[in-house]
Design an enzyme around this catalytic site. Structure first.
Site, PDB file in Angstrom:
ATOM      1  N   TYR A 143       0.819  -1.218   0.000  1.00  0.00           N
ATOM      2  CA  TYR A 143       0.000   0.000   0.000  1.00  0.00           C
ATOM      3  C   TYR A 143       0.855   1.271   0.000  1.00  0.00           C
ATOM      4  CZ  TYR A 143      -3.995  -3.014   1.137  1.00  0.00           C
ATOM      5  OH  TYR A 143      -4.964  -3.983   1.116  1.00  0.00           O
ATOM      6  N   LYS A 194       3.559 -15.232   1.437  1.00  0.00           N
ATOM      7  CA  LYS A 194       3.572 -16.079   0.243  1.00  0.00           C
ATOM      8  C   LYS A 194       5.038 -16.300  -0.125  1.00  0.00           C
ATOM      9  CE  LYS A 194       0.546 -16.895  -2.482  1.00  0.00           C
ATOM     10  NZ  LYS A 194      -0.041 -18.226  -2.769  1.00  0.00           N
ATOM     11  N   ASP A 226      -2.751 -17.793   1.405  1.00  0.00           N
ATOM     12  CA  ASP A 226      -3.959 -18.358   0.787  1.00  0.00           C
ATOM     13  C   ASP A 226      -4.463 -19.563   1.573  1.00  0.00           C
ATOM     14  OD1 ASP A 226      -1.569 -19.542  -0.036  1.00  0.00           O
ATOM     15  OD2 ASP A 226      -2.384 -20.231  -1.945  1.00  0.00           O
ATOM     16  N   ASP A 250      -5.023  -7.140   5.803  1.00  0.00           N
ATOM     17  CA  ASP A 250      -6.263  -6.441   5.480  1.00  0.00           C
ATOM     18  C   ASP A 250      -7.361  -7.471   5.202  1.00  0.00           C
ATOM     19  OD1 ASP A 250      -8.085  -4.574   4.732  1.00  0.00           O
ATOM     20  OD2 ASP A 250      -6.988  -3.803   3.006  1.00  0.00           O
ATOM     21  N   ASP A 254     -10.338  -9.059   8.059  1.00  0.00           N
ATOM     22  CA  ASP A 254     -11.766  -8.912   7.750  1.00  0.00           C
ATOM     23  C   ASP A 254     -12.452 -10.269   7.738  1.00  0.00           C
ATOM     24  OD1 ASP A 254     -11.736  -6.199   7.564  1.00  0.00           O
ATOM     25  OD2 ASP A 254     -12.671  -6.125   5.586  1.00  0.00           O
TER      26      ASP A 254
END
Ligand code: NAD
Length: 372
Positions: A143, A194, A226, A250, A254
Site C-alpha cells: 500500500y 507467500k 492463501d 487487510d 476482515d
C-alpha cells in the site's frame, strides 16, 4: 494508589459520540470507585474537526495523541463531507493520525460470544469458543511501496504498478509485537506470507524465524496466506495469534472478524514502538464506521467501543484484570438476552445504546464485588 493515566478521546462523527459516551461512563465509574485515576481530554476528529477547525485533525490533537497513554477513537465520516477533497475528508484525519503516531501494528481480535453464535454464517461447532488475534503490519508493504502508479507504455497499453516492499526492521518490529502478545495468550504464533512466490514473503519468513529463539515459550509456525484464508473457514480454532503483512492482513483480519458475524461487536487496537521510557503510542477504535443511518437515535451497539477500551486497559493502561472483568461483563449482558438492534434475535430484549452501556456497568459492579 489508583493508576494514573492520560487518555485522549476523539469521538468523531455519526455514532462515534454515542458509543464513546458509554466508554466515558465506564471511565467515570472506574475513577469514582478509586480503581483508576484517568485524566480524559476530548478533541474533535474527522468531520467534527473539519467543521470546527477546517482540517480533519489538528496538529494540537496529534501532539496530544502522542503524549497521552492512549487515544480512544469513535468513528469518522458522513455523507455531508463526501463532496470534499480527499485530503480534507474525515477519513484523512484518521489516516494522518495513524501515520503521525507511527502505529505499525494493527490488532484485530476475533472472539465469538456463545450468546451470538448464531449470528455467524459458520456452523456453531466450528466457531464455538473462537478467540483469535490477528496482528497486521499497518504502515508498510504494497500500500506504500514505490514505484507505484498507472503508466502509459510505448505499445499503447496502460500499466498499473504497486510494489511490495519490506525491510528487516519493519518485519522485526511487528513480529516482536506478535510474539509478545502470543506470550500473554495461548503461546502460539502463525506467520503468514507467500514465501513460495514472493521474495518479500521469503524475507518475511526468514526474519520472523530469526526472532523465534528470543521467545522460547512461543511455538512459531508458518503458513502461506492463501492457505490461511482457507484454514480460517475450515478450522479457525487452530489459531491463537496470526502475524502478517499489510495486504494479507487487510483481507485475513476482515475474514476472521466476520467469523463472529457482528460488526457492532468488533474492537481493534493500533500500536507503535515502545520508546526508551516505556511510552508507546496507541489508538483503540471499533472496527465499524460512523453508521450515519442510525446516528443520533440511541440505536448503535456500543460493545465494539467498550471492548476496544478493554483492549486499552490491557495493553496501554496497565489494568488487565479490569479488562478481563469488562469482557466478562459484556458476555454476561449478552447471556441475559439484552441486545441492540444490530444483534437482535428471537426471544431477546431489544435495548438502546445507553441502556447497553448501563447494563455492562451493572455487570461490571457484580464482577468487581465478587472479586473483592
Ligand atoms: P458502517 O460501519 O458505518 O456501517 C455499516 C452498517 O453497519 C450500517 O448499516 C450501520 O448502521 C451498521 N453498524 C455499524 N456499526 C454499528 C453499531 N455499532 N451498531 C449498530 N449498527 C452498526 O460502514 P459504512 O456505512 O460503509 O460507512 C459509513 C461512514 O463511516 C462512511 O463515511 C465511512 O467512510 C465511515 N467509516 C469510518 C470508519 C472509521 O472511522 N474507522 C470505518 C469504516 C467506515
Amino acid at each position: 494508589m489508583a493508576i494514573e493515566k492520560n487518555i485522549l478521546i476523539t469521538a468523531g462523527d455519526g455514532i462515534g459520540p454515542e458509543v464513546m459516551n458509554e466508554v466515558q461512563k465506564i471511565i467515570s465509574f472506574l475513577n469514582h470507585e478509586g480503581l483508576a485515576n484517568f485524566h480524559v481530554t476530548e478533541r474533535p476528529i474527522g468531520g467534527a474537526s473539519l467543521d470546527a477547525h477546517g482540517v480533519p485533525v489538528t496538529d494540537e490533537t496529534l501532539e496530544l495523541g502522542k503524549s497521552s497513554d492512549c487515544v480512544l477513537l469513535g468513528a469518522v465520516g458522513g455523507t455531508q463531507w463526501d463532496h470534499i477533497d480527499f485530503a480534507l475528508r474525515p477519513e484523512a484525519g484518521l489516516l494522518k493520525t495513524r501515520k503521525e503516531l507511527d502505529l505499525f501494528a494493527n490488532l484485530r481480535p476475533a472472539l465469538v460470544f456463545d450468546a451470538l453464535i448464531d449470528a455467524s454464517t459458520l456452523k456453531p461447532e466450528i466457531i464455538r469458543g473462537l478467540d483469535i488475534l490477528i496482528v497486521r503490519e499497518l504502515t508498510g508493504g504494497v500500500y506504500f511501496g514505490e514505484p507505484r502508479g498507472i503508466f502509459d507504455l510505448p505499445n499503447g497499453e496502460r500499466q498499473g504498478v504497486n510494489t511490495q516492499v519490506y525491510t528487516t526492521s519493519e518485519i522485526h518490529r511487528v513480529a516482536r509485537v506478535a510474539f509478545e502478545l502470543a506470550q500473554k495468550r495461548g503461546q502460539k504464533l502463525c506467520s503468514c506470507e507467500k514465501a513460495n512466490v514472493m521474495e518479500s514473503g521469503k524475507l518475511w519468513r526468514e526474519e520472523v524465524s530469526k526472532l523465534a529463539s528470543d521467545y522460547p515459550d512461543v511455538s512459531l509456525s508458518h503458513m502461506y496466506a492463501d492457505n490461511c484464508a482457507m484454514q480460517l473457514l475450515k478450522n479457525p480454532r487452530q489459531f491463537d495469534v496470526i502475524v502478517t503483512d499489510n495486504l494479507f492482513g487487510d483481507i485475513l483480519s476482515d475474514e476472521a472478524s466476520m467469523l463472529t458475524g457482528s460488526l457492532g461487536m468488533l474492537p481493534s487496537a493500533s500500536l507503535g514502538a515502545r520508546d526508551a521510557n516505556g511510552h508507546q503510542n496507541a489508538l483503540y477504535e471499533p472496527v465499524h464506521g460512523s453508521a450515519p443511518d442510525i446516528a443520533g437515535q440511541n440505536k448503535a451497539n456500543p460493545m465494539a467501543a467498550i471492548l476496544s477500551f478493554a483492549m486499552a486497559l490491557r495493553f496501554s493502561l496497565d489494568l488487565p484484570v479490569i479488562a478481563d472483568h469488562i469482557e466478562a461483563a459484556a458476555r454476561a449482558v449478552l447471556d441475559q438476552g439484552l441486545r441492540t438492534g444490530d444483534i437482535m434475535a428471537e426471544g431477546c430484549t431489544q435495548i438502546g445504546t445507553s441502556q447497553m452501556g448501563d447494563a455492562v456497568i451493572d455487570e461490571l459492579k457484580i464482577k468487581l464485588m465478587k472479586a473483592a
